[in-house]
Scaffold this active site. Structure first.
Site, short mmCIF file in Angstrom:
data_model
loop_
_atom_site.label_atom_id
_atom_site.label_comp_id
_atom_site.label_asym_id
_atom_site.label_seq_id
_atom_site.Cartn_x
_atom_site.Cartn_y
_atom_site.Cartn_z
CD GLN A 203 -7.12 6.87 -0.45
OE1 GLN A 203 -6.79 7.30 -1.54
NE2 GLN A 203 -6.24 6.55 0.49
NE ARG B 194 -3.51 13.79 -3.97
CZ ARG B 194 -4.14 12.73 -4.44
NH1 ARG B 194 -5.20 12.87 -5.23
NH2 ARG B 194 -3.71 11.50 -4.15
CD GLU C 128 9.28 1.01 3.63
OE1 GLU C 128 9.36 2.24 3.82
OE2 GLU C 128 8.19 0.43 3.37
CD GLU D 243 -0.29 13.05 -2.57
OE1 GLU D 243 0.63 13.12 -1.72
OE2 GLU D 243 -1.49 13.13 -2.29
CD GLU E 231 0.81 11.95 5.93
OE1 GLU E 231 -0.34 12.06 6.41
OE2 GLU E 231 1.03 11.71 4.73
CB SER F 129 8.13 4.77 1.58
OG SER F 129 8.02 4.50 2.96
#
Length: 617
Positions: free
Chosen positions: A154, A163, A239, A253, A262, A267
């Site tokens: 992280q 970013r 989900e 992000e 990924e 999602s």
């Protein structure tokens, strides 16, 4: 003797609560006084009731349609699903227990009562039927969530100031989109985007995070009391989980290498379909995959040389050559992730647009992009270079986050697919091909690339392919080429004899005079000087190994554009948020789909020998 049913045995059981809060009121009510939770069975209907001793008000839930979501060790949300088709919730409460023991006993009883209350077709979602688990293999998911559950990873993303700074700018410059709105942060991680949304005035933020990072996010948010009461962390996959209300804004992000790695974009759009209101906004809104052929002899030789180990015919008495072909193929199946010079590109780029507001989940399973370029130089083409950018289409300001070569470096870098067989092209010759991405269960993609050189000159009208090359790559297994040797190393000189110690005051800096003197020498000296100066800036502009600037000035000024086309007065300089850079938005009207376009890239002829170093007289 008639045996009592389990429901009768539990009928009189009560549980004490520290507080119960109605989530359906607008604005949400403040935590109430202590309450009592009871289970009952009336006329065959099992119910859960929350009673307040000092009030006549009672919250009643039908256990056949109720769901319980854990927010913490002693805090839960209970919601009632009254419409199984629309998946909407008629009511919800936030409940808090006095101890972990009380909360565990309540959960056990809730599950026991619910088993007897459930009927076929009920709205309860079983974890075993998770859509995520059906398409992603368990070992990959375990490694994925373990990786993002660690603070050090992280931190790596948070320290990507391009970013993080661009997200902050996109939110704060579009406060009108967030103020008084319900926000869902998809894959919240540390919760940083949730806190940005709260700073922008969001009414409430639901931070959804499936990894163990959810516990760290709760701790970090609790330590920021100015907006902690407006953020709810929910541990689970988008989900599987349910929310008590619809979202006005989705923020996330979800980008990986080549934008789609990924498979989190799936999602992201699932969260859109499940949680976002019809007129909601998505931050980011649109993504673009940019592509251009490149020429890089040094990279090609580096890749080819890796397999030379397997050409040994007598390695401790063993002939390794039978595996040379497989090893060679294996190395060239790895996409190369690094930051490269945009001058290596040999044709104007093209891009493929992905509109997150329109794409369906199934559209990400297979992505097919036809390629067409016109070479600007005569060279050998070694493969296809790719990068991406995303647009935050705010009501006030449109801001781009780019990972382009030459722009400030991000933790995504760029990616290049190197072909084992280069193709030769002339200036003006057409290069065609196909980039075909197929999703697999390891949360990544298999890439099939084809590049072909077409007929050119007087015979071009007859068509036909002169030369073609193909390659298959696994986006899950890239070659991270972060530490690169210098392309043109200076000639090695003998070590200098020991020098007498000098005081700092005695040292005179004459770099400007030295540069002037070199620039007056033949052109090759000037080129050599420029190369070393570029190398210095590339090595100097890093923090923890992450490049912060794509230019010699050590930073860029962020650029944002308002709806009227003018520069935003709230545009942030690099001194405030390092290396925030944006690209101008492509012309697009509301309600229309964005189409592919081409943009000219800066380039020079490649594949030529480097100039020799300057000689000393």
């Amino acid at each position: 003797m008639v045996k009592a049913s389990p429901l009768k045995k539990l009928e009189q059981l009560e549980f004490s609560l520290d507080s119960v809060t109605d989530l359906s009121s607008s604005p949400p009510a403040s935590p109430s006084s202590p309450a009592v939770a009871t289970f009952s069975c009336v006329d065959g209907v099992t119910e859960l009731r929350f009673l307040q001793p000092d009030s006549t008000h009672c919250f009643t839930f039908d256990l056949a349609s109720a769901q319980l979501f854990k927010l913490g060790t002693v805090q839960f949300i209970c919601v009632s699903d009254d419409n199984s088709e629309e998946r909407s919730f008629s009511k919800g409460v936030n409940i808090k227990f006095g101890s972990e023991k009380d909360s565990k006993e309540f959960c056990d009883s809730f599950e026991e009562w619910r088993k007897d209350a459930l009927v076929p077709g009920s709205s309860i979602v079983s974890a075993s039927n998770s859509k995520f688990d059906e398409k992603i293999e368990a070992s990959s998911a375990k490694m994925y969530f373990h990786y993002y559950g660690q603070l050090l990873h992280q931190q790596n993303m948070l320290q990507d100031y391009v970013r993080t700074g661009t997200y902050y700018a996109a939110v704060m410059e579009n406060r009108s989109d967030f103020a008084g709105r319900v926000v869902v942060d998809v894959g919240a991680g540390s919760g940083i985007l949730s806190m940005f949304a709260a700073q922008a005035g969001a009414k409430h933020v639901y931070a959804v995070e499936a990894s163990e990072m959810a516990e760290y996010a709760r701790k970090l948010i609790a330590g920021n009391p100015l907006f902690a009461d407006r953020i709810t962390v929910i541990k689970g996959k988008v989900e599987d989980i349910e929310l008590p209300e619809k979202a006005d804004i989705l923020i996330s992000e979800p980008m990986g290498t080549l934008l789609v790695n990924e498979r989190m974009l799936e999602s992201y759009v699932i969260a859109r379909d499940r949680f976002m209101s019809p007129n909601g906004k998505m931050f980011p809104t649109v993504g673009r995959i940019h592509m251009a052929p490149f020429s890089d002899e040094f990279l090609f030789i580096e890749m080819a040389n890796k397999a030379l180990f397997w050409q040994q015919q007598n390695y401790y008495g063993v002939d390794l050559t039978p595996l040379f072909g497989s090893a060679h193929q294996g190395y060239f199946s790895q996409p190369v992730v690094d930051a490269f010079d945009p001058r290596l590109l040999v044709a104007p780029l093209m891009f493929h647009t992905i509109d997150f507001t329109q794409m369906k989940e199934e559209d990400f399973y297979e992505i097919d992009i036809p390629l067409k370029f016109t070479s600007s130089v005569c060279t050998r083409v070694h493969g296809l270079a790719c990068w991406f950018d995303v647009l935050f289409d705010g009501s006030t300001v449109q801001r781009w986050l780019t990972t382009a070569p030459g722009a400030p470096t991000t933790h995504w870098y760029q990616i290049r697919c190197v072909l084992a067989q280069p193709i030769y092209v002339m200036a003006g010759q057409e290069i065609t091909g196909r980039l075909h991405l197929i999703a697999h269960s390891a949360q990544s993609y298999t890439i099939d690339l084809t590049l072909s050189a077409k007929m050119w000159g007087p015979g071009a009208s007859q068509g036909g392919i002169l030369q073609s090359s193909t390659g298959k790559f696994d986006l899950k297994e890239p070659y991270y080429r972060m530490s690169q040797p210098q392309a043109y190393p200076a000639a090695q000189e003998p070590p200098l004899p020991p020098q007498p110690q000098l005081n700092p005051q005695d040292i005179q800096i004459q770099s400007d005079d030295f540069e002037e003197e070199l620039l007056q020498e033949p052109a090759q000296n000037a080129i050599w000087l420029r190369f070393h100066r570029d190398a210095y800036w590339r090595s100097a502009n890093t923090v923890n190994g992450l490049g912060l600037s794509g230019g010699e000035n050590g930073g860029y000024e962020g650029t944002a554009f308002r709806r009227d086309g003018k520069r935003s007065p709230t545009g942030l300089r690099s001194s405030a948020i390092p290396s925030v850079m944006a690209s101008p938005p492509s012309p697009r009207k509301k309600g229309t789909k964005t189409t592919n376009a081409t943009t000219t890239a800066s380039m020079i002829p490649c594949g030529v020998d480097p100039p020799p170093p300057p000689t000393t007289p």
